[in-house]
Design an enzyme around this catalytic site. Structure first.
Site, short mmCIF file in Angstrom:
data_model
loop_
_atom_site.label_atom_id
_atom_site.label_comp_id
_atom_site.label_asym_id
_atom_site.label_seq_id
_atom_site.Cartn_x
_atom_site.Cartn_y
_atom_site.Cartn_z
N ARG A 1 0.82 -1.06 0.00
CA ARG A 1 -0.02 -0.12 0.06
C ARG A 1 0.82 1.06 0.03
NH1 ARG A 1 -2.60 -3.01 3.90
NH2 ARG A 1 -4.12 -4.31 3.13
N LYS B 1 3.47 11.90 -11.38
CA LYS B 1 2.86 10.87 -12.04
C LYS B 1 3.48 9.81 -12.31
CE LYS B 1 -0.10 14.06 -14.94
NZ LYS B 1 -0.38 14.37 -16.22
N GLU C 1 11.25 18.33 -24.88
CA GLU C 1 10.44 18.71 -23.58
C GLU C 1 10.80 20.01 -23.30
OE1 GLU C 1 7.70 17.14 -22.80
OE2 GLU C 1 8.08 14.91 -23.28
N LYS D 1 9.04 22.84 -14.09
CA LYS D 1 7.74 21.84 -14.32
C LYS D 1 7.47 21.62 -12.64
CE LYS D 1 6.09 17.36 -15.07
NZ LYS D 1 6.32 15.98 -15.53
N GLU E 1 -3.95 18.40 -11.92
CA GLU E 1 -4.27 18.68 -13.11
C GLU E 1 -5.65 19.35 -13.46
OE1 GLU E 1 -2.00 16.19 -15.99
OE2 GLU E 1 -3.30 16.95 -17.56
N ARG F 1 -1.36 22.69 -15.09
CA ARG F 1 -0.68 21.40 -15.14
C ARG F 1 -0.94 21.08 -16.66
NH1 ARG F 1 1.05 16.40 -11.39
NH2 ARG F 1 2.61 15.86 -12.81
N ASN G 1 0.79 19.64 -21.51
CA ASN G 1 0.54 18.79 -22.49
C ASN G 1 0.64 19.33 -24.01
OD1 ASN G 1 -0.44 16.54 -20.86
ND2 ASN G 1 -2.41 17.68 -20.53
N HIS H 1 1.40 17.40 -26.98
CA HIS H 1 1.27 16.05 -26.40
C HIS H 1 -0.01 15.39 -27.10
CE1 HIS H 1 4.73 16.42 -24.21
NE2 HIS H 1 4.77 15.57 -23.75
N HIS I 1 0.83 11.98 -28.83
CA HIS I 1 0.32 10.77 -28.20
C HIS I 1 -0.31 9.84 -29.29
CE1 HIS I 1 0.75 11.59 -23.72
NE2 HIS I 1 2.00 11.23 -24.21
N HIS J 1 8.84 9.15 -28.50
CA HIS J 1 8.23 10.22 -27.90
C HIS J 1 8.54 11.57 -28.23
CE1 HIS J 1 5.41 11.81 -24.54
NE2 HIS J 1 6.48 12.64 -24.29
N1 LIG Z 1 5.61 10.79 -15.23
C1 LIG Z 1 5.68 11.55 -15.96
O1 LIG Z 1 5.37 12.58 -15.42
C2 LIG Z 1 6.25 11.33 -17.16
C3 LIG Z 1 6.49 12.75 -18.16
C4 LIG Z 1 7.22 12.34 -19.22
C5 LIG Z 1 7.43 11.33 -19.63
N2 LIG Z 1 7.18 10.06 -18.84
C6 LIG Z 1 7.39 8.81 -19.40
O2 LIG Z 1 8.96 8.37 -19.54
C7 LIG Z 1 9.10 7.66 -20.65
C8 LIG Z 1 10.33 8.38 -21.56
O3 LIG Z 1 11.32 8.57 -20.69
P1 LIG Z 1 12.68 8.42 -21.36
O4 LIG Z 1 12.74 9.14 -22.59
O5 LIG Z 1 13.97 8.65 -20.37
O6 LIG Z 1 12.78 6.84 -21.92
P2 LIG Z 1 13.56 5.60 -21.36
O7 LIG Z 1 13.45 5.27 -19.88
O8 LIG Z 1 12.95 4.53 -22.16
O9 LIG Z 1 15.03 5.90 -21.62
C9 LIG Z 1 15.63 6.23 -23.20
C10 LIG Z 1 16.47 5.10 -23.56
O10 LIG Z 1 17.72 5.66 -23.07
C11 LIG Z 1 18.47 4.77 -21.96
N3 LIG Z 1 18.97 5.56 -21.05
C12 LIG Z 1 18.59 6.16 -20.08
N4 LIG Z 1 19.62 6.71 -19.39
C13 LIG Z 1 20.71 6.51 -20.14
C14 LIG Z 1 22.04 7.12 -19.65
N5 LIG Z 1 22.61 7.66 -18.87
N6 LIG Z 1 23.14 6.13 -20.62
C15 LIG Z 1 22.81 5.34 -21.61
N7 LIG Z 1 21.56 4.90 -21.94
C16 LIG Z 1 20.56 5.55 -21.13
C17 LIG Z 1 17.29 3.70 -21.66
O11 LIG Z 1 17.78 2.63 -21.43
C18 LIG Z 1 16.49 3.79 -22.90
O12 LIG Z 1 16.92 2.89 -23.91
C19 LIG Z 1 7.71 7.46 -21.31
O13 LIG Z 1 7.30 6.14 -21.03
C20 LIG Z 1 6.97 8.72 -20.72
O14 LIG Z 1 5.69 8.25 -20.73
C21 LIG Z 1 6.47 10.27 -17.76
ZN LIG Z 2 6.39 14.35 -22.98
#
Ligand SMILES: NC(=O)c1ccc[n+]([C@@H]2O[C@H](COP(=O)([O-])OP(=O)(O)OC[C@H]3O[C@@H](n4cnc5c(N)ncnc54)[C@H](O)[C@@H]3O)[C@@H](O)[C@H]2O)c1
Ligand SMILES: [Zn+2]
Length: 336
Positions: free
Chosen positions: A108, A130, A172, A214, A224, A228, A232, A235, A239, A249
């Site tokens: 939990r 999130k 971003e 942010k 949101e 907030r 988007n 997005h 998306h 992305h």
């Molecule tokens: N929670 C939120 O508010 C929020 C906001 C924006 C995005 N997201 C989510 O985040 C995700 C995208 O994040 P991302 O772009 O970091 O994707 P990711 O976690 O897939 O990382 C991108 C790639 O880079 C690699 N990588 C990461 N750090 C590295 C490093 N230092 N050295 C070498 N390789 C590295 C990872 O293994 C992966 O292959 C999506 O799922 C999206 O929905 C969440």
């Molecule tokens: Zn985004």
């Protein structure tokens, strides 16, 4: 390392800027800590996990699914994680989203923190609470809003980040500049990707500026209801494109932002949509792709931000200032 504490509605988060990942030990203290990372980060930064409890996930968005959550939970049970255990997600947004989600439901809810390792995770995914997973083509369909307790920023981790992922992060950053920070927008116009990859101080400052931007938006509207939603920008369409086509992305929202900027020029009097598309191109991001209108509209109809036959779309009044406009699906369809 610079510590700053930020308060959210029912929790507070300690941010550690200009930190080193090795300092996580001193930040967490004596609590039993389990690290969650992915195979790429583990391969690139393996020595940071030496003699630590670590769960290594498969890398990539396609693994941000329930099966990964199940697997983490099974491993936590095996490692005898209890209510006092702290989970630290070390990775990109996929790792931070899964870590935050699992930590919110395991027993939990247990304490968690992040060491974001991708630029996107540093400026976006790790901030705001999130956490969730994808279901089929629907991104982030299941999840919770719950803040981490610890956020440690170590920009030196970005040295191993592939260039494509740098560009995704800049999508971003350009979003933030477009909706909230005209000064940063001009700075970005004056520099380029190589500049930030080389200049440690400037990169660290940029990461901090975006993380704080942010954070402020989220603090004012954690659940949101209003501001907030501005995050988007790009997005909604982004998306839909990301789910249908082979786009990252960052690429998808870049096209979404280019489209939203053009729409802003048409509907909201934005003078210079071309500055947005120009900046996206400068950072190696696409601003156009061929797509099937009907397919994309069908996905948009399922979008969480949709109410009945209209959609809340984020437009720019000017560079650095965004607002929400309700647009009918029909109007959108005609403008695609
Ligand atoms: N929670 C939120 O508010 C929020 C906001 C924006 C995005 N997201 C989510 O985040 C995700 C995208 O994040 P991302 O772009 O970091 O994707 P990711 O976690 O897939 O990382 C991108 C790639 O880079 C690699 N990588 C990461 N750090 C590295 C490093 N230092 N050295 C070498 N390789 C590295 C990872 O293994 C992966 O292959 C999506 O799922 C999206 O929905 C969440
Ligand atoms: Zn985004």
């Amino acid at each position: 390392m610079i510590r700053k504490k930020f308060h959210f509605s029912n929790s507070s988060v300690n941010y550690y800027f200009e930190g080193r990942i090795s300092q996580i030990r001193q930040v967490v203290g004596a609590a039993k800590t389990i690290f969650i990372t992915d195979e790429n980060v583990f391969a690139a930064h393996g020595k940071q996990f030496k003699n630590r409890n670590v769960i290594v996930l498969k890398a990539g968005e396609e693994h941000k699914i329930q099966a990964a959550v199940d697997s983490v939970i099974e491993q936590l049970i095996e490692m005898e994680a209890d209510r006092k255990t702290v989970l630290i997600g070390v990775g990109g947004g996929v790792v931070t989203d899964i870590t935050g989600y699992v930590a919110s439901i395991y027993m939990r809810g247990i304490v968690f923190g992040f060491v974001p390792t991708s630029l996107l995770a540093m400026v976006d995914a790790s901030i705001g609470g999130k956490n969730g997973i994808d279901v089929g083509v629907y991104k982030n369909m299941v999840g919770v809003i719950r803040q981490p307790s610890i956020l440690l920023f170590d920009p030196s981790l970005l040295q191993t980040l592939p260039d494509d992922e740098w560009r995704n992060g800049f999508a971003e950053i350009i979003k933030h500049a477009s909706i909230k920070d005209g000064t940063m927008f001009r700075q970005l116009e004056q520099n380029d990707l190589k500049f930030y990859q080389k200049k440690k101080k400037e990169l660290s400052a940029l990461v901090q500026r975006n993380a704080l931007l942010k954070t402020r938006v989220v603090q004012q509207d954690e659940f949101e209801q209003g501001d907030r939603k501005l995050l988007n920008f790009g997005h909604t369409l982004g998306h839909a494109l990301e789910n249908q086509y082979d786009l990252s992305h960052g690429q998808a929202i870049s096209i979404g932002m280019a489209y939203a900027s053009k729409l802003s020029q048409k509907l909201a009097g934005l003078q210079n949509a071309d500055r947005v598309t120009g900046l996206l191109s400068k950072y190696g991001l696409p601003t156009f792709t061929e797509f099937d209108r009907d397919k994309v509209i069908n996905v948009l109809k399922m979008d969480k931000k949709k109410t009945k036959d209209s959609i809340n779309f984020i437009l720019l009044e000017k560079i650095g200032k965004a607002f929400i406009k309700k647009i009918s699906i029909q109007q959108l369809y005609e403008n695609l």
